[in-house]
Design a protein around this motif. Structure first.
Motif, short mmCIF file in Angstrom:
data_model
loop_
_atom_site.label_atom_id
_atom_site.label_comp_id
_atom_site.label_asym_id
_atom_site.label_seq_id
_atom_site.Cartn_x
_atom_site.Cartn_y
_atom_site.Cartn_z
N LEU A 197 0.43 -1.25 -0.36
CA LEU A 197 -0.14 0.09 -0.55
C LEU A 197 1.38 1.38 0.13
O LEU A 197 0.62 2.37 -0.68
CB LEU A 197 -0.28 -0.17 0.88
N MET A 198 2.01 1.71 0.87
CA MET A 198 2.78 2.02 0.82
C MET A 198 3.66 2.79 -0.37
O MET A 198 3.24 3.76 -0.99
CB MET A 198 3.55 1.65 2.00
N GLU A 199 3.71 1.56 -1.16
CA GLU A 199 3.97 1.72 -2.18
C GLU A 199 3.56 2.82 -3.36
O GLU A 199 3.50 3.10 -4.47
CB GLU A 199 4.51 0.25 -2.76
N GLU A 200 1.97 1.89 -3.19
CA GLU A 200 1.09 2.23 -4.36
C GLU A 200 0.44 3.70 -4.20
O GLU A 200 0.70 4.84 -4.89
CB GLU A 200 -0.16 1.36 -3.94
N LEU A 201 1.09 4.04 -2.95
CA LEU A 201 0.26 5.34 -2.75
C LEU A 201 1.89 6.42 -3.20
O LEU A 201 1.76 7.41 -3.38
CB LEU A 201 0.28 5.55 -0.53
N ALA A 202 3.11 5.31 -3.07
CA ALA A 202 4.34 6.97 -3.10
C ALA A 202 3.70 6.88 -4.48
O ALA A 202 3.90 7.96 -5.37
CB ALA A 202 4.99 5.69 -2.76
N LYS A 203 2.96 5.96 -5.33
CA LYS A 203 3.51 5.77 -6.88
C LYS A 203 2.19 6.94 -7.68
O LYS A 203 2.92 7.26 -7.95
CB LYS A 203 3.41 4.34 -7.32
N ILE A 204 1.49 6.87 -6.83
CA ILE A 204 0.32 7.06 -7.30
C ILE A 204 0.58 9.65 -6.48
O ILE A 204 0.57 9.78 -7.87
CB ILE A 204 -0.75 6.83 -5.59
N VAL A 205 1.21 9.87 -5.48
CA VAL A 205 2.05 10.53 -5.07
C VAL A 205 3.00 11.32 -6.47
O VAL A 205 2.49 12.57 -7.52
CB VAL A 205 2.55 11.11 -3.81
N ARG A 206 4.01 9.78 -6.88
CA ARG A 206 5.02 10.31 -7.83
C ARG A 206 4.30 11.39 -8.87
O ARG A 206 4.59 11.73 -10.29
CB ARG A 206 5.83 9.48 -8.55
N VAL A 207 2.67 10.28 -10.03
CA VAL A 207 2.50 10.46 -11.07
C VAL A 207 1.50 11.94 -10.59
O VAL A 207 1.99 12.88 -12.06
CB VAL A 207 1.34 9.43 -11.96
N ILE A 208 1.10 12.46 -9.35
CA ILE A 208 0.25 13.70 -9.57
C ILE A 208 1.29 14.51 -9.94
O ILE A 208 0.85 15.38 -10.64
CB ILE A 208 -0.24 13.14 -8.25
N ARG A 209 2.85 14.37 -8.68
CA ARG A 209 3.60 15.90 -8.74
C ARG A 209 3.66 15.84 -10.88
O ARG A 209 4.94 16.91 -10.71
CB ARG A 209 4.74 15.24 -8.36
N LYS A 210 4.27 15.00 -11.73
CA LYS A 210 4.40 14.71 -12.87
C LYS A 210 3.81 16.45 -13.66
O LYS A 210 4.31 16.38 -14.17
CB LYS A 210 4.81 13.53 -13.49
N LYS A 211 2.33 16.19 -12.59
CA LYS A 211 1.41 17.00 -13.64
C LYS A 211 1.42 18.28 -13.07
O LYS A 211 1.10 19.35 -13.52
CB LYS A 211 0.10 16.51 -13.26
N ASP A 212 2.02 18.31 -11.81
CA ASP A 212 1.76 19.36 -10.99
C ASP A 212 2.37 19.20 -9.61
O ASP A 212 2.37 18.04 -9.16
CB ASP A 212 0.43 19.47 -10.20
N GLU A 213 3.51 19.87 -9.36
CA GLU A 213 4.31 19.44 -8.76
C GLU A 213 3.77 20.39 -7.33
O GLU A 213 4.66 19.68 -6.05
CB GLU A 213 5.67 20.35 -8.62
N THR A 214 3.05 20.93 -6.86
CA THR A 214 2.49 21.44 -5.66
C THR A 214 1.53 20.75 -4.86
O THR A 214 1.27 20.89 -3.73
CB THR A 214 2.00 22.76 -5.74
N ALA A 215 0.74 19.58 -5.91
CA ALA A 215 0.27 18.53 -5.72
C ALA A 215 0.63 16.94 -4.81
O ALA A 215 1.71 16.90 -5.22
CB ALA A 215 -0.28 18.13 -6.63
N PRO A 216 -0.05 16.13 -3.85
CA PRO A 216 -1.55 16.57 -3.94
C PRO A 216 -1.98 17.46 -2.68
O PRO A 216 -0.34 17.87 -2.12
CB PRO A 216 -2.30 15.51 -3.09
N HIS A 217 -2.89 18.40 -2.57
CA HIS A 217 -2.66 19.66 -2.01
C HIS A 217 -3.25 19.24 -0.66
O HIS A 217 -3.02 19.85 0.62
CB HIS A 217 -3.37 20.66 -2.25
N ASN A 218 -4.15 18.12 -0.33
CA ASN A 218 -4.08 17.77 0.74
C ASN A 218 -4.78 16.13 0.97
O ASN A 218 -4.49 15.36 -0.29
CB ASN A 218 -5.95 18.27 1.54
N THR A 219 -3.50 15.86 2.01
CA THR A 219 -3.69 13.85 1.91
C THR A 219 -4.88 13.73 3.15
O THR A 219 -4.36 14.73 4.19
CB THR A 219 -2.30 13.46 2.05
#
Ligand code: GDP
Length: 298
Positions: A197-219
């Protein structure tokens, strides 16, 4: 015909129900304080927080005779004082789309909370998109689609078992292209294999940051009030595997009064953005510390 009897709160249980107009007074001594402390501990507040509350109650009042109503008020006020700094609505930054990653164990109320949030923001005139990031649970995806329909908000989904990060990447792209104000992302809540789950969430955050480095704005971490002290562990675990920025506690409409929220506020200081008070779309309320404390003390 009278009003239905309210659920007895903490002090209701300790003091019993005094006959109307009888003013029962108690001395705020060591014995009394110890009883109060025990009550707070049984209400999932944890030892440290319970001690802090009773110590604050005793300050300047030790040995004084107080009415039950005064003791109740005092306790509620001390609890509210701990909660006030963390009572904050979900912050909205000017950057759009605002990306809100929603995490929590399965059954905590993530899907429901996303539906309610989508509806609230939509009613406030925001353009909202939902991404069904728990691609492994078909039921979760279906539930989100139902909530999306109710809220009038599009729900982006992917084939069952497909990579959540790739769905989230597409969702980021679409939310940006559509000029959405808010992207709400559901995630898996399988804690059985924390590493995965940690890996999955980390990967999600990485792809989000590819599109917007300030995101995610809230977890947002969603916690179920009925799990009591377990919530403390869940906060610890999700803080390890993600970057929790705030909390929502669900199911505060039932018998659970959410005493553990006081311990959480005291221990972690994470903002509490909202509380779930039912299964309907409008059953998400701002967190009101005094109202919460009054209900808890009863
Ligand atoms: P998820 O697995 O984390 O997505 O959890 P769900 O959103 O599917 O919620 C699990 C169950 O809890 C569902 O039956 C919801 O209707 C219920 N639920 C969620 N929030 C609340 C709430 O605030 N109050 C009550 N009474 N039930 C809730």
């Amino acid at each position: 015909a009278g009003e239905p009897a309210a659920k007895p709160g903490l002090l209701g249980r300790l003091m019993g129900r005094a006959a109307p107009k009888t003013v029962v007074r108690r001395v705020l001594d060591d014995d009394m304080l110890e009883q109060l402390e025990e009550l707070l501990i049984t209400a999932d507040m944890g030892v440290d927080t319970a001690l802090r509350v009773t110590a604050n109650m005793a300050e300047g009042r030790f040995g004084k005779k107080l009415s039950v109503a005064e003791i109740k008020q005092l306790m509620a006020d001390e609890i509210a004082r701990i909660m006030e700094p963390v009572a904050r609505p979900l912050p909205l930054y000017p950057k759009t789309p605002q990306v809100v990653l929603v995490v929590g164990v399965n059954g905590s109320g993530k899907t429901t909370t996303i539906g309610k949030l989508a509806s609230q923001f939509r009613a406030a005139g925001k353009k909202v998109v939902i991404a069904a990031g728990d691609t492994f649970r078909a039921a979760a995806v279906e539930q989100l689609q139902v909530w999306g329909e109710r809220a009038g908000v599009p729900v982006l989904t992917a084939a069952q078992g497909s990579d959540p990060a790739s769905l989230v990447f597409d969702a980021m792209g679409q939310a940006q292209a559509d000029g959405a104000d808010l992207l709400l992302i559901d995630t898996a809540g399988r804690l059985q294999n924390r590493g995965d789950l940690m890996e999955e969430l980390a990967k999600i955050v990485r792809v989000i940051r590819k599109k917007d480095e300030t995101a995610p704005h809230n977890t947002l971490l969603v916690l179920d009030a009925t799990t009591g002290q377990n919530a403390i562990n869940q906060v610890k675990v999700f803080q390890e595997i993600s970057d929790v920025s705030g909390l929502v506690m669900t199911k505060l409409d039932g018998t659970a009064k959410g005493g553990v929220l006081v311990a959480l506020a005291d221990k972690f200081g994470l903002p509490i953005h909202a509380i779930g008070v039912g299964e309907q779309i409008d059953d998400l309320s701002p967190f009101d510390p005094q109202e919460f404390a009054d209900a808890l003390v009863g």
